[in-house]
Every structure is written in structure tokens, then in C-alpha cells.
Design an enzyme around this catalytic site. Structure first.
Site, PDB file in Angstrom:
ATOM      1  N   PRO A  58       4.853  29.483  17.304  1.00 34.02           N
ATOM      2  CG  PRO A  58       3.758  31.343  18.288  1.00 34.02           C
ATOM      3  CD  PRO A  58       3.528  30.195  17.566  1.00 34.02           C
ATOM      4  CG  ASN A  59       8.965  32.219  20.059  1.00 30.00           C
ATOM      5  OD1 ASN A  59       9.759  32.860  19.336  1.00 30.00           O
ATOM      6  ND2 ASN A  59       8.080  32.702  20.812  1.00 30.00           N
ATOM      7  NE  ARG A  73      10.309  29.660  23.923  1.00 25.07           N
ATOM      8  CZ  ARG A  73       9.190  29.180  23.693  1.00 25.07           C
ATOM      9  NH1 ARG A  73       8.761  28.401  23.141  1.00 25.07           N
ATOM     10  NH2 ARG A  73       8.215  30.096  24.148  1.00 25.07           N
ATOM     11  CE1 TYR A  79       8.080  26.083  27.237  1.00 21.19           C
ATOM     12  CE2 TYR A  79       9.681  27.759  26.895  1.00 21.19           C
ATOM     13  CZ  TYR A  79       8.493  27.551  27.164  1.00 21.19           C
ATOM     14  OH  TYR A  79       7.513  28.322  27.082  1.00 21.19           O
ATOM     15  CG  ASN A 136       3.490  23.239  21.656  1.00 22.46           C
ATOM     16  OD1 ASN A 136       3.009  24.238  22.020  1.00 22.46           O
ATOM     17  ND2 ASN A 136       4.732  22.759  22.220  1.00 22.46           N
ATOM     18  CB  ALA A 139       2.642  32.813  23.132  1.00 19.21           C
ATOM     19  CG  HIS A 177      -1.508  31.030  26.455  1.00 20.25           C
ATOM     20  ND1 HIS A 177      -1.994  29.759  27.317  1.00 20.25           N
ATOM     21  CD2 HIS A 177      -0.163  30.802  26.343  1.00 20.25           C
ATOM     22  CE1 HIS A 177      -0.817  29.043  27.508  1.00 20.25           C
ATOM     23  NE2 HIS A 177       0.050  29.572  26.826  1.00 20.25           N
ATOM     24  CG  ASP A 211     -13.328  30.893  15.955  1.00 24.20           C
ATOM     25  OD1 ASP A 211     -14.076  30.424  17.068  1.00 24.20           O
ATOM     26  OD2 ASP A 211     -13.693  32.044  15.443  1.00 24.20           O
ATOM     27  CD  GLU A 269      -4.085  23.026  25.064  1.00 27.04           C
ATOM     28  OE1 GLU A 269      -4.990  22.441  25.632  1.00 27.04           O
ATOM     29  OE2 GLU A 269      -3.563  23.936  25.500  1.00 27.04           O
ATOM     30  CG  HIS A 275       1.017  23.194  26.161  1.00 28.10           C
ATOM     31  ND1 HIS A 275       1.306  24.279  25.327  1.00 28.10           N
ATOM     32  CD2 HIS A 275      -0.291  22.904  26.232  1.00 28.10           C
ATOM     33  CE1 HIS A 275       0.045  24.921  24.989  1.00 28.10           C
ATOM     34  NE2 HIS A 275      -0.811  24.167  25.457  1.00 28.10           N
ATOM     35  CG  LEU A 276       7.943  20.979  24.846  1.00 32.93           C
ATOM     36  CD1 LEU A 276       8.088  22.207  24.295  1.00 32.93           C
ATOM     37  CD2 LEU A 276       9.126  20.019  24.669  1.00 32.93           C
ATOM     38  CB  SER A 277       6.139  24.217  30.152  1.00 32.50           C
ATOM     39  OG  SER A 277       5.258  24.947  29.405  1.00 32.50           O
ATOM     40  NE  ARG A 336       5.823  28.490  31.870  1.00 27.37           N
ATOM     41  CZ  ARG A 336       6.550  28.657  30.616  1.00 27.37           C
ATOM     42  NH1 ARG A 336       6.011  27.919  29.736  1.00 27.37           N
ATOM     43  NH2 ARG A 336       7.268  29.660  30.404  1.00 27.37           N
ATOM     44  NE  ARG A 370       3.815  31.236  30.321  1.00 25.18           N
ATOM     45  CZ  ARG A 370       4.691  31.427  29.069  1.00 25.18           C
ATOM     46  NH1 ARG A 370       4.151  31.353  27.847  1.00 25.18           N
ATOM     47  NH2 ARG A 370       5.547  32.430  29.321  1.00 25.18           N
TER      48      ARG A 370
HETATM   49  C1  DQA Z   1       4.242  26.073  25.327  1.00 27.19           C
HETATM   50  C2  DQA Z   1       3.694  26.543  26.572  1.00 27.19           C
HETATM   51  C3  DQA Z   1       3.206  28.183  25.954  1.00 27.19           C
HETATM   52  O1  DQA Z   1       2.603  28.586  27.273  1.00 27.19           O
HETATM   53  C4  DQA Z   1       4.472  28.908  25.481  1.00 27.19           C
HETATM   54  O2  DQA Z   1       4.105  30.186  25.082  1.00 27.19           O
HETATM   55  C5  DQA Z   1       5.281  28.159  24.456  1.00 27.19           C
HETATM   56  C6  DQA Z   1       5.435  26.958  24.926  1.00 27.19           C
HETATM   57  C7  DQA Z   1       4.880  24.593  26.064  1.00 27.19           C
HETATM   58  O3  DQA Z   1       5.239  23.763  24.940  1.00 27.19           O
HETATM   59  O4  DQA Z   1       5.136  24.251  27.162  1.00 27.19           O
HETATM   60  O5  DQA Z   1       5.678  28.677  23.530  1.00 27.19           O
HETATM   61  O6  DQA Z   1       3.454  25.869  24.393  1.00 27.19           O
END
Ligand code: DQA
Length: 145
Positions: A12-13, A20, A25, A77, A80, A83, A90, A101, A103-105, A110, A114
Site C-alpha cells: 500500500p501507498n 509521498r 522515501y 515491500n 505498512a 507491521h 503466514d 523483505e 524497505h526504502l526507509s 522510525r 514500525r
Molecule cells: C516502507 C516502510 C513502512 O514502515 C511504511 O509503512 C511504508 C514504506 C519503506 O519502504 O520504507 O509504506 O515499507
């Protein structure tokens, strides 16, 4: 012989990357990342199957599909859902395809909410905190485990 395929699943997002919260990011879009991955994949001799959805169930279906299609690995990725989602946890456990896994951040630096990663509790590896480059590092790991 067919090239190995690496699924890159985005939650998502992440469709809004570029605009964003750029201070967190960056300004690289998801299409830019797809292009970067394509270039690196060509060098590594693999193919990328890039997807994004704002819906948890799609990510679960695509994890199952990655195994059914014999993918080499999945870069995930989950945004959210990382978390919150025991269902994604599962699904990762339910397949034998390695899941990395991404993540950009750096979520662990944070907000406290998270700091738990249900994805990380099931995934075989994690790359975070390198911006768009996290995806490239994860692809390199997937191809040279
Ligand atoms: C994220 C980190 C997550 O905590 C956040 O909810 C995102 C982006 C990242 O790529 O840093 O949507 O997955």
C-alpha cells in the site's frame, strides 16, 4: 533455457512514491525503480515481475503465484502491512520460494509501531534503509544467495 524470474511485490501507498513524503522515501517513483531493476536484471540474467497493490489479499495471492510459477525469489515491500499482517507472515511461511523483505526507509529507526515486522519474522533476509537502492541490493542477494 528460460531465465529465472524474480517477483517484486509492492504494498500500500507505494504507487505514490515520488510525491509521498519525499523527505523519507525520496523522489524516485515506482516506475523508476522498475526501470532500475530491469537494467540490473538484464546484467544478472534474470527477469522481473513487478506488481503493486493497496490490497493485502492481492499480495497474498501473488506470493502463492510466485511459488506456483517457480519464481527464483520474491522481493517484498509490504509497506505498512509489514507491521500488521499475520496473513502475509503466514503466506511467506506457506511457500518455499525465498522472500526478501525490502524497505526504502529504515523502519527500526522510525516510530515504535514500525519496529515489529511480521514479514521479517518469516522472510529469509531483509534490505532496508538504502532508498530505491534497497531493491537493487535485494535483487543481487536473490540472484547470489
Ligand atoms: C516502507 C516502510 C513502512 O514502515 C511504511 O509503512 C511504508 C514504506 C519503506 O519502504 O520504507 O509504506 O515499507
Amino acid at each position: 533455457m528460460a531465465k529465472p524470474v524474480v517477483y517484486v511485490l509492492n504494498g500500500p501507498n507505494l504507487n505514490l512514491l515520488g510525491t509521498r513524503e519525499p523527505e523519507i522515501y525520496g523522489t524516485t517513483t515506482l516506475d523508476d525503480i522498475a526501470g532500475m531493476l530491469e537494467d540490473r536484471a538484464q546484467e544478472l540474467g534474470c527477469e522481473i515481475e513487478m506488481r503493486q497493490s493497496n490490497h493485502e489479499g492481492h499480495l497474498i495471492d501473488w506470493l502463492h503465484e510466485a511459488q506456483a510459477e517457480g519464481a527464483r525469489a520474491v522481493l517484498l515491500n509490504a509497506g505498512a502491512y509489514t507491521h500488521t499482517s499475520i496473513a502475509l507472515h503466514d503466506a511467506i511461511k506457506a511457500i518455499r520460494t525465498p522472500v526478501i523483505e525490502v524497505h526504502l526507509s529504515e523502519p527500526k529507526e522510525r516510530e515504535a509501531f514500525r519496529h515489529i515486522s511480521y514479514v521479517g519474522l518469516a522472510a529469509s533476509d531483509c534490505v532496508s534503509g538504502h532508498g530505491a537502492q534497497s531493491y537493487i541490493i535485494a535483487l543481487e542477494k536473490a540472484m547470489n544467495p
